[in-house]
Design a protein around this motif. Structure first.
Motif, PDB file in Angstrom:
ATOM      1  N   ARG A 119      12.134  50.889  90.205  1.00 41.07           N
ATOM      2  CA  ARG A 119      10.390  50.918  90.587  1.00 41.07           C
ATOM      3  C   ARG A 119      10.299  52.373  90.769  1.00 41.07           C
ATOM      4  O   ARG A 119      10.704  52.290  92.629  1.00 41.07           O
ATOM      5  N   ASP A 170      12.378  47.997  97.903  1.00 40.04           N
ATOM      6  CA  ASP A 170      11.820  47.559  97.453  1.00 40.04           C
ATOM      7  C   ASP A 170      10.756  48.275  98.878  1.00 40.04           C
ATOM      8  O   ASP A 170       9.359  48.586  98.247  1.00 40.04           O
ATOM      9  N   ASP A 171      10.658  47.588  99.866  1.00 41.31           N
ATOM     10  CA  ASP A 171       9.854  47.970 100.693  1.00 41.31           C
ATOM     11  C   ASP A 171       9.976  48.024 102.344  1.00 41.31           C
ATOM     12  O   ASP A 171      10.654  46.825 102.793  1.00 41.31           O
ATOM     13  N   ARG A 175      18.134  45.177  98.600  1.00 40.33           N
ATOM     14  CA  ARG A 175      17.305  45.297  97.670  1.00 40.33           C
ATOM     15  C   ARG A 175      15.890  45.287  97.907  1.00 40.33           C
ATOM     16  O   ARG A 175      14.899  46.424  98.074  1.00 40.33           O
ATOM     17  N   ALA A 176      16.305  44.239  99.147  1.00 45.75           N
ATOM     18  CA  ALA A 176      14.869  44.727  99.663  1.00 45.75           C
ATOM     19  C   ALA A 176      14.371  45.211 100.957  1.00 45.75           C
ATOM     20  O   ALA A 176      13.283  45.783 101.203  1.00 45.75           O
TER      21      ALA A 176
END
Lengths: 232, 287
Positions: B287, B174-175, B170-171
């Protein structure tokens, strides 16, 4: 001996040069501030130190070792942690997961979840919330806590006060001051010159990719700073 | 009434298979926004691999077990050596490279196995049924496939939500830059994700080969079902992918019931309707 030093550090974005021979030093236990207008090269400098931009190996030394151009992971393993501009928390992760990820490199030291929660008790109550659902100040605490989880010797903070209420800024810098009394070293980039001068021992001012002023923070005059800052 | 229940049940079971096709794709998209256009061909490659291994070992289950580590290693290396170099802001390089891989796999399989369709001997499991009521029977193998799809969806979601590895997935999703500042090596994390996706591909391929026949040119149609399930369900949500697969299966079942020529077509219509009405899918997570 200085903890971090750069010698004639240059950095490029493609063909355009962003840093022109930066000489910068931080001694153990100091808070050093870096100020300058937007586009002066502050963030570029921090990115280069943290390994996000290439640099010649010998241009950056940390704890006696040449670290220029190493991968970000190797640099955080050696003890430099960045609190990035705009916090850059992971939206899909909870507060506690963000903190745990900060400890990914498993460097030995005092910082673990409990010690971060002791420093910022509010985060413990919100540990299961998505990190980005918190208030700006609390998010900044998560970002600092996440950086501390890697047990750094040197903490680099980019624009801690951006978008925060003055009372929150004061609280955050109070925490940072306590950390440095306990032996941490910090470099802070700060828009607010008065805050930068108050919390730091020494100060560097950048303009167009060059260091234009350096000295003990309390002895620098407003005129000196504004000349170095704006070039007039 | 009972015939309607039959249609529904068979459609749900078929949807389980589609979900199984789609889970690996869903994982790759969720972690690195990679659209693997060779996904269906890798499933077929796995099916032929399992076919060969089952001839060697005499058991389809042993074949699947042997295939798993090979698939994981293959996925890891493929990502590390090829696909990592194609990722970036521009989706074109990864699309072109995976499209090229699809062509290579199809031709390689045709060269080695000829164009004849083959089936993995499941030891009679593919014809065994449970009679639930008069006019309502459930095949043992479809039920097993459905169970595997549900279990793997739940397992993958747990891995994503609860484990250190899932947190790393997930990290980096995300970025990536911020994750690198924490010491994560995105190339390694991406490769682990592809390794896991290929475990799912190995399971899907073996079961597909046991359930029906597979031919070297079958990949693209499987890719289409996988795509549709992922998009209906919502990018990056594994339960969404499962439901997307089931919706596709049920719609195709109802279509087949109305007219044998309508089955596949009605599935595509529901997919188009989902794109029009809910372009982000039923349960979007990314997202």
């Amino acid at each position: 001996m200085e903890l971090l030093s750069t010698r004639k550090l240059e950095a490029y974005y493609g063909d355009s040069q962003a840093l022109f021979g930066i000489d910068f030093e931080v001694e153990p236990g100091e808070i050093v501030a870096l100020i300058g207008a937007n586009g002066a090269g502050k963030s570029t400098f921090l990115k280069t130190v943290c390994g996000l931009l290439p640099a010649p190996r010998e241009a950056i030394r940390f704890g006696g070792e040449a670290i220029g151009g190493l991968a970000p992971g190797s640099i955080v393993r050696r003890g430099i942690a960045l609190v990035p501009e705009g916090r850059r928390l992971f939206p899909s992760l909870s507060v506690e997961e963000n903190l745990k990820l900060g400890g990914y490199v498993r460097r030995a030291g005092p910082w673990k979840l409990q010690t971060v929660y002791r420093l910022f008790p509010r985060l413990q109550q919100r540990r299961a919330h998505p990190a980005v659902a918190l208030s700006g100040g609390e998010q900044q605490m998560v970002a600092i806590g996440r950086a501390l989880m890697s047990n750094p010797q040197l903490l680099i903070c980019d624009e801690l006060s951006l978008g925060l209420a003055p009372v929150v800024v004061k609280e955050i810098y109070q925490a940072l001051g306590e950390l440095c009394r306990d032996g941490l070293t910090a470099v802070i980039v700060e828009q607010d010159v008065a805050v930068a001068q108050r919390v730091s021992r020494r100060l560097y001012c950048m303009q167009e990719g060059r260091i234009t002023l350096t000295g003990p923070s309390e002895s620098l005059t407003r005129e000196q700073i504004s000349r170095a800052y704006f070039g007039v | 009434m009972l015939s309607f229940a039959d249609t529904l049940v068979q459609g749900l079971l078929l949807g389980g298979l589609y979900a199984l096709f789609a889970l690996g794709q869903s994982l790759l998209f969720g972690v690195m926004r990679l659209t693997n256009t060779a996904h269906g061909d890798f499933i077929i490659l796995a099916a032929f691999g399992a076919w060969s291994l089952s001839l060697l070992t005499g058991s389809p289950w042993l074949a699947m077990l042997l295939l798993l580590p090979l698939a994981f290693a293959g996925g890891y290396l493929l990502q590390r050596l090829v696909l990592n170099g194609t990722l970036g802001k521009d989706p074109m390089p990864s699309l072109v490279v995976t499209f090229g891989l699809a062509i290579i796999i199809q031709n390689l399989l045709q060269q080695i196995y000829t164009a004849d369709p083959r089936s993995i001997d499941s030891g009679g499991l593919n014809t065994a049924t449970f009679q639930i009521a008069e006019g309502l029977a459930v095949g043992a193998l479809p039920l097993l496939i459905f169970g595997a799809a549900v279990a793997l969806t739940a397992g993958l979601q747990l891995l994503f939500d609860r484990t250190d590895l899932g947190r790393a997935f997930r990290a980096v999703s995300d970025d990536r830059e911020a994750a690198e500042l924490m010491g994560l090596d995105h190339r390694h994390v991406y490769a682990l994700a592809t390794g896991i996706a290929f475990l799912l591909v190995a399971v899907a391929g073996t079961l597909q080969g046991m359930k029906t026949t597979v031919a070297p040119s079958d990949g693209p149609s499987l890719l289409l079902y996988a795509f549709e399930a992922v998009i209906i369900g919502g990018m990056g949500s594994f339960y969404g992918t499962l439901l997307g697969g089931m919706l596709l299966g049920v719609t195709q079942g109802i279509g087949f019931r109305i007219d044998p020529g309508w089955g596949i077509w009605s599935g595509h219509v529901v997919f188009l309707a989902a794109l029009l009405l809910r372009p982000s899918g039923l349960f979007p997570r990314t997202r």
